[in-house]
Design an enzyme around this catalytic site. Structure first.
Site, PDB file in Angstrom:
ATOM      1  N   HIS A  98      -3.918   2.236  -4.878  1.00 39.08           N
ATOM      2  CA  HIS A  98      -3.176   2.057  -3.617  1.00 39.08           C
ATOM      3  C   HIS A  98      -1.715   1.678  -3.879  1.00 39.08           C
ATOM      4  CE1 HIS A  98      -6.163   2.385  -0.345  1.00 39.08           C
ATOM      5  NE2 HIS A  98      -7.025   1.953  -1.229  1.00 39.08           N
TER       6      HIS A  98
ATOM      7  N   GLU B  25     -10.678   1.041  -4.522  1.00 38.17           N
ATOM      8  CA  GLU B  25     -10.475   2.487  -4.392  1.00 38.17           C
ATOM      9  C   GLU B  25      -9.478   3.079  -5.374  1.00 38.17           C
ATOM     10  OE1 GLU B  25     -11.491   3.431   0.174  1.00 38.17           O
ATOM     11  OE2 GLU B  25      -9.547   2.469  -0.056  1.00 38.17           O
TER      12      GLU B  25
ATOM     13  N   ASP C 299     -10.897  -1.750  12.822  1.00 39.40           N
ATOM     14  CA  ASP C 299     -10.230  -0.472  13.115  1.00 39.40           C
ATOM     15  C   ASP C 299     -11.203   0.523  13.735  1.00 39.40           C
ATOM     16  OD1 ASP C 299     -11.539  -0.474  10.659  1.00 39.40           O
ATOM     17  OD2 ASP C 299     -10.087   0.827   9.669  1.00 39.40           O
TER      18      ASP C 299
ATOM     19  N   ASP D 277       0.876  -1.173   0.000  1.00 35.99           N
ATOM     20  CA  ASP D 277       0.000   0.000   0.000  1.00 35.99           C
ATOM     21  C   ASP D 277       0.909   1.217   0.000  1.00 35.99           C
ATOM     22  OD1 ASP D 277      -2.274   1.794   0.449  1.00 35.99           O
ATOM     23  OD2 ASP D 277      -3.310  -0.006   1.113  1.00 35.99           O
TER      24      ASP D 277
HETATM   25  C1  ACM Z   1     -10.801  -1.312   1.769  1.00 35.14           C
HETATM   26  O1  ACM Z   1     -11.166  -1.122   2.947  1.00 35.14           O
HETATM   27  N1  ACM Z   1     -10.364  -0.311   1.043  1.00 35.14           N
HETATM   28  C2  ACM Z   1     -10.839  -2.632   1.187  1.00 35.14           C
END
Ligand code: ACM
Length: 692
Positions: free
Chosen positions: A274, A330, A423, A195
């Site tokens: 990402h 994303e 999270d 990432d």
């Molecule tokens: C994600 O939470 N972007 C998979």
């Protein structure tokens, strides 16, 4: 073989009477499918012998695992001949009941413990259940209650995702979590290896990934992400460099370690978004050809495919997992709109729009993986623009992506943010270390049902399982990672393993309280469940007040994503929980302020007008910096009765506050205006305007 002389009947008649389910259902996590408990015990001591019909590597591996456990299991397994007293028998029996390869039966009477299963997975899970039933140690040995268990999992895929990019975790730390995951019969560990925040896997063909892209000059993700002079990477070994990566050797060791515990490690290599860290060191793969410009690979450029296939080839030599996760989430598709190479690709391949361009990449990568005998797994964005023919979808933006996937005949793993994103805060946010936001208590994880209503039985069969994800943006410390993981992963384990008719939150909660203590005693750092505050008290009871049920006119509209219960939200007597996304908080952003007028139907004596607001800095939700309350008898001429300006404390990462007026006034209409405390916009959320 006469291994099965001790049937359930034999067990019950020799030793026990079945006296209910409570004791054992409050012991094993996840709760088994069928179980009976007796009143007698077996004692494991130094004279207890282990027998098995396992052979070769299977036997060696089982012994190796046993040797890692605390006594009394660290001993050699003898070859089974006939039933002997004071023995534990691990019997592979391919013909045993065959709902799943992970089945097992566990019988304990006063003389013997017998675990049978069609595969070593089942034997391993039988052993885990046995380990969890050991009650206490006395001079006679470790006490195991007499039980009969016949168990099988609800879903084949029971996963946990660790984000090792945002903050790096050591191999030892991952091994420690694998030990615990195995205890709860979790069988997949998904590693989010790449990432923007750092590339975490040695790739021999592309050394700059680990010489630079794995390191940053700032330790905490938050400081790095919001750095005034931009996000940078730095050379491995340079002063202050933070990060890390796993060498091939370390990965092989980790994969083996997990396999011994019947856990498959699934690697995730993010594409096409990402990927800022890759493009910073190999900028020729970005549309702009420059570093630090975007996080998306250029799909028009053949070099992108050469790179991705080379990387995946190395990944496949390291990870035997059937699934290779390719991310897919994303991506900022705008990047491709102005790229001549991407546009040329779209024209040449007759692709309508950038969703289809992303899908083109996913299809090509799937073909590549399939040609190497692997299966593609990706976040639910891969559903858009045409789903690849054999792909499995990880549904994270709710369940919609997963539903679309199973309706299209593909498998899906459910991991919706609402129930599976660890999270989020697990308790009242003001009692917790900073988290991403949201509110996901243990009870909510537990309540999750991975099969959405309305699916046909064929579609339901395609729900392959469930996974919890623990993203690490806000988790620099290992201890905090464990704190966010436990005990919620125990709830997820029960969601994945236990059949709904066997689930009981009351029983589970009692087990989890005990298990938290065991985890603490074993050196883990779970959230201390016994101190849980629970839901926001205001959200538990409806509140009655003068404006309840009265009409609200929106002088500025609410945001449609956070409409809560629409026009009735602010006067329905129902107040929000610890998160603005719970469907009780209403959000405003498109206009500079929340601005509503409530009609009380007739002129009324008023003493108090107030509303609660929430602040969550991450997603730019702020307490108000300005509030105006005014009243009117005709709905046209308003008189201001309160006008507040205040400095909002931007250091309070999460906050809840009530703002209002008290006094004496007569009025029919009440207007409440509030402006977000972020200088240039920002969200404002409220749940109820309470008038007394
Ligand atoms: C994600 O939470 N972007 C998979």
């Amino acid at each position: 073989m006469k291994l099965f002389k001790y049937t359930k009947q034999a067990l019950l008649s020799t030793a026990l009477c079945c006296y209910g389910l409570t004791a054992i259902s409050q012991t094993i996590i996840p709760a088994p499918k069928e179980f009976f408990v007796g009143s007698d015990c077996f004692y494991i001591n130094e004279n207890t012998s282990l027998y098995t019909n396992l052979k070769g590597t299977a036997k060696k591996d089982f012994e190796k695992y046993l040797s890692t456990l605390a006594a009394p299991f660290n001993q050699e397994m003898k070859t089974y001949k006939n039933n002997k007293d004071n023995s534990i028998v691990f019997a592979l029996s391919p013909s045993r009941f065959h709902e799943s390869e992970e089945n097992y039966t566990l019988y304990v009477n006063t003389r013997q413990i017998i675990i049978t299963a069609p595969t070593t997975n089942g034997l391993f899970y039988g052993l885990q259940s046995l380990l969890q039933t050991i009650k206490s140690h006395s001079t006679k040995g470790a006490e195991v209650p007499c039980i009969a268990i016949k168990d099988t999992p609800r879903f084949p895929y029971r996963g946990f995702m660790m984000d090792v990019s945002r903050h790096f975790r050591s191999v030892d730390f991952i091994k420690k979590q694998i030990d615990a995951l195995a205890r709860y019969k979790i069988n997949r560990l998904h590693l989010h290896l790449t990432d923007a925040a750092g590339w975490r896997l040695e790739i021999k063909k592309y050394p700059r990934l680990t010489e630079f892209a794995a390191w940053r000059p700032v330790e905490k993700w938050k400081d790095w992400w919001f750095a005034k002079d931009g996000r940078q990477y730095c050379r491995e070994g340079s002063t202050g460099a933070y990060g890390g990566y796993y060498t091939h050797e370390e990965i092989r060791e980790l994969v083996k370690y997990a396999a011994l515990r019947h856990i498959t490690i699934i690697p995730e290599i993010e594409m096409p978004g990402h990927s800022e860290e890759v493009l910073a060191v190999y900028p020729e793969l970005a549309c702009s050809g420059k570093p630090y410009q975007s996080g998306e690979f250029c799909i028009g450029n053949e070099k992108t495919f050469t790179f991705l296939e080379n990387v995946l080839s190395e990944v496949m030599t390291l990870f035997p997992s059937e699934y290779i996760h390719i991310g897919g989430d994303e991506a900022n598709r705008k990047t491709w709109e102005s790229c001549p190479q991407c546009q040329a690709r779209m024209k040449a391949e007759n692709l309508k729009g950038t969703s289809e361009l992303q899908s083109y990449l996913i299809h090509r990568i799937e073909k590549f993986l399939n040609a190497h005998g692997r299966k593609l797994l990706g976040w639910d964005e891969i559903v858009e623009g045409g789903l690849a023919p054999n792909a499995t979808v990880m549904s994270w933006r709710g369940e919609e992506g997963g539903i679309k996937a199973v309706r299209a005949g593909r498998q899906t793993v459910m991991t919706p943010g609402s129930h599976c994103y660890f999270d989020a805060y697990q308790d009242a946010p003001n009692t917790q270390p900073e988290a991403m936001g949201g509110y996901l208590p243990l009870s909510k994880v537990y309540a999750y049902h991975p099969v959405p209503p309305g699916l046909t039985s064929e579609e339901s069969e395609l729900i392959h399982g469930v996974q919890a994800n623990l993203w690490a943006e806000y988790i620099p410390e290992d201890k905090q990672y464990e704190y966010m993981m436990y005990p919620r992963i125990l709830a997820l384990a029960e969601v994945g393993w236990t059949f709904p008719e066997r689930k009981s939150y009351r029983d589970f909660h009692a087990k989890a309280l005990q298990e938290v203590e065991k985890l603490q005693a074993s050196g883990y750092h779970p959230f201390p469940l016994k101190n849980e505050v629970g839901h926001r008290p205001e959200s538990l009871q409806p509140i009655d007040h003068l404006a309840r049920g009265k009409k609200v006119t929106y002088n500025a509209p609410y945001n449609t994503t956070y409409s809560a219960r629409g026009d009735s939200t602010l006067t329905d007597g129902r107040r929000g929980d610890w998160t603005y996304s719970d469907g009780s908080w209403q959000g405003f952003i498109s206009h500079p302020r929340m601005d509503v007028t409530i009609d009380l139907d007739s002129v009324t004596n008023l003493h108090s007008i107030k509303a609660d607001f929430i602040q969550v800095i991450g997603p730019e939700v702020y307490l108000p910096c300005e509030i105006i309350i005014s009243v009117s008898n005709d709905g046209k001429q308003f008189t201001e009765i309160m006008h507040l300006h205040q400095q909002v404390d931007h250091n309070r990462v999460i906050d809840f506050k009530t703002y209002g007026w008290q006094g004496n006034v007569q009025a029919r209409y009440v207007r409440y205006q509030a402006r977000s405390g972020l200088q240039y916009g920002g969200w404002i959320f409220t749940d109820e305007i309470i008038i007394e």
